[in-house]
Design an enzyme around this catalytic site. Structure first.
Site, PDB file in Angstrom:
ATOM      1  N   PRO A  10       0.801  -1.225   0.000  1.00  0.00           N
ATOM      2  CA  PRO A  10       0.000   0.000   0.000  1.00  0.00           C
ATOM      3  C   PRO A  10       0.833   1.274   0.000  1.00  0.00           C
ATOM      4  CG  PRO A  10      -0.166  -1.115   2.121  1.00  0.00           C
ATOM      5  CD  PRO A  10       0.570  -2.032   1.200  1.00  0.00           C
ATOM      6  N   ASN A  11       0.327   2.223  -0.758  1.00  0.00           N
ATOM      7  CA  ASN A  11       0.844   3.584  -0.870  1.00  0.00           C
ATOM      8  C   ASN A  11       2.143   3.695  -1.655  1.00  0.00           C
ATOM      9  OD1 ASN A  11      -1.329   4.767   0.630  1.00  0.00           O
ATOM     10  ND2 ASN A  11      -0.376   3.923   2.459  1.00  0.00           N
ATOM     11  N   ARG A  18       5.020  11.140  -2.135  1.00  0.00           N
ATOM     12  CA  ARG A  18       4.668  11.016  -0.709  1.00  0.00           C
ATOM     13  C   ARG A  18       5.935  11.066   0.145  1.00  0.00           C
ATOM     14  NH1 ARG A  18       4.021   5.990   2.610  1.00  0.00           N
ATOM     15  NH2 ARG A  18       3.055   6.685   4.536  1.00  0.00           N
ATOM     16  N   TYR A  23      11.249   8.971   1.596  1.00  0.00           N
ATOM     17  CA  TYR A  23      11.280   7.943   0.560  1.00  0.00           C
ATOM     18  C   TYR A  23      11.976   8.373  -0.727  1.00  0.00           C
ATOM     19  CZ  TYR A  23       7.725   6.063   3.674  1.00  0.00           C
ATOM     20  OH  TYR A  23       7.056   5.604   4.781  1.00  0.00           O
ATOM     21  N   ASN A  79       8.215  -5.240  -0.829  1.00  0.00           N
ATOM     22  CA  ASN A  79       8.108  -4.060   0.018  1.00  0.00           C
ATOM     23  C   ASN A  79       6.666  -4.000   0.494  1.00  0.00           C
ATOM     24  OD1 ASN A  79       7.899  -1.539   1.192  1.00  0.00           O
ATOM     25  ND2 ASN A  79       9.140  -0.512  -0.358  1.00  0.00           N
ATOM     26  N   ALA A  82       3.046  -0.398   4.856  1.00  0.00           N
ATOM     27  CA  ALA A  82       2.454  -0.425   6.199  1.00  0.00           C
ATOM     28  C   ALA A  82       1.930  -1.805   6.602  1.00  0.00           C
ATOM     29  CB  ALA A  82       1.333   0.602   6.300  1.00  0.00           C
ATOM     30  N   GLU A 103      12.416  -9.259   2.211  1.00  0.00           N
ATOM     31  CA  GLU A 103      11.641  -8.106   2.677  1.00  0.00           C
ATOM     32  C   GLU A 103      12.470  -6.849   2.441  1.00  0.00           C
ATOM     33  OE1 GLU A 103       9.789  -6.370   6.872  1.00  0.00           O
ATOM     34  OE2 GLU A 103      10.678  -8.371   6.835  1.00  0.00           O
ATOM     35  N   HIS A 105      12.619  -2.460   2.671  1.00  0.00           N
ATOM     36  CA  HIS A 105      12.108  -1.162   3.121  1.00  0.00           C
ATOM     37  C   HIS A 105      13.045  -0.074   2.624  1.00  0.00           C
ATOM     38  CE1 HIS A 105       9.107  -3.061   5.577  1.00  0.00           C
ATOM     39  NE2 HIS A 105      10.051  -3.896   5.990  1.00  0.00           N
ATOM     40  N   ILE A 106      12.481   0.928   1.994  1.00  0.00           N
ATOM     41  CA  ILE A 106      13.272   2.035   1.457  1.00  0.00           C
ATOM     42  C   ILE A 106      13.924   2.817   2.593  1.00  0.00           C
ATOM     43  CG2 ILE A 106      13.120   4.206   0.180  1.00  0.00           C
ATOM     44  CD1 ILE A 106      10.831   2.842  -1.467  1.00  0.00           C
ATOM     45  N   SER A 107      13.142   3.128   3.618  1.00  0.00           N
ATOM     46  CA  SER A 107      13.667   3.876   4.765  1.00  0.00           C
ATOM     47  C   SER A 107      14.164   2.896   5.824  1.00  0.00           C
ATOM     48  CB  SER A 107      12.580   4.776   5.354  1.00  0.00           C
ATOM     49  OG  SER A 107      11.577   3.993   5.974  1.00  0.00           O
ATOM     50  N   ARG A 112      12.599   5.136  12.832  1.00  0.00           N
ATOM     51  CA  ARG A 112      11.331   5.849  12.729  1.00  0.00           C
ATOM     52  C   ARG A 112      10.452   5.546  13.941  1.00  0.00           C
ATOM     53  NH1 ARG A 112       8.994   5.169   6.988  1.00  0.00           N
ATOM     54  NH2 ARG A 112       7.722   6.896   7.737  1.00  0.00           N
ATOM     55  N   ARG A 116       6.739   1.089  13.844  1.00  0.00           N
ATOM     56  CA  ARG A 116       7.354   0.563  12.620  1.00  0.00           C
ATOM     57  C   ARG A 116       8.485  -0.422  12.896  1.00  0.00           C
ATOM     58  NH1 ARG A 116       5.262   3.588   8.405  1.00  0.00           N
ATOM     59  NH2 ARG A 116       4.641   5.712   8.967  1.00  0.00           N
TER      60      ARG A 116
END
Length: 153
Positions: A10-11, A18, A23, A79, A82, A103, A105-107, A112, A116
């Site tokens: 999602p997103n 965003r 990101y 990825n 959320a 798995e 994750h960009i960040s 964070r 998360r």
């Protein structure tokens, strides 16, 4: 040609617009092109997908688990966005379909918000790439490829 699934949750369709401070400004279309190039160097075809809907993601995980079993795919770079922190259903789908997953994750999710820091995907992932920006997609494709080569030996 053997494929690798690059799956985005999602997103991620909003990538580039965003929260660019988190990101970056690279679009999802740019990421797809980068993945195509990287996989091509390894002799792999990329199936690139994104959905904001958990059920659709589960269906694709089931589909590619079957593709791995018949030798048409090496697995998925995923990825989960959320859903990382919320979806037992995606965890169960990966486990049940026996889909090899990296798995991604960009960040750096560990720098964070506290919520998360927990992943429902990590326990069923073969590996995790976190915090390298969109470069992580290249790293994850290469990592999954190396693991698939080792499994063949």
């Amino acid at each position: 040609m053997t494929s690798v699934l690059v799956l985005n949750g999602p997103n991620l369709n909003l990538l580039g617009t965003r929260k660019p401070e988190v990101y970056g400004r690279t679009s999802l279309a740019d990421v797809e092109e980068m993945c195509q190039q990287e996989a091509g160097k390894l002799g792999l075809d990329v199936v690139f997908r994104q959905s904001n809907h958990e059920g659709q993601l589960i269906d694709w995980i089931h589909e590619f688990g079957a593709e791995v079993r018949v030798g048409n795919s090496i697995g998925a770079v995923y990825n989960p966005g959320a859903h990382t922190h919320t979806s037992v259903a995606l965890h169960d789908a990966i486990e049940g379909a026996e889909l090899p997953v990296i798995e991604l994750h960009i960040s750096n999710v560990h720098k964070r918000e506290e919520f998360r820091h927990r992943s429902f995907i990590s326990p069923v992932a073969r590996g995790i790439v976190v915090g390298f920006g969109v470069l992580g997609y290249r790293l994850a494709i290469n990592g999954l490829y190396q693991l698939s080569q080792e499994a063949r030996s």
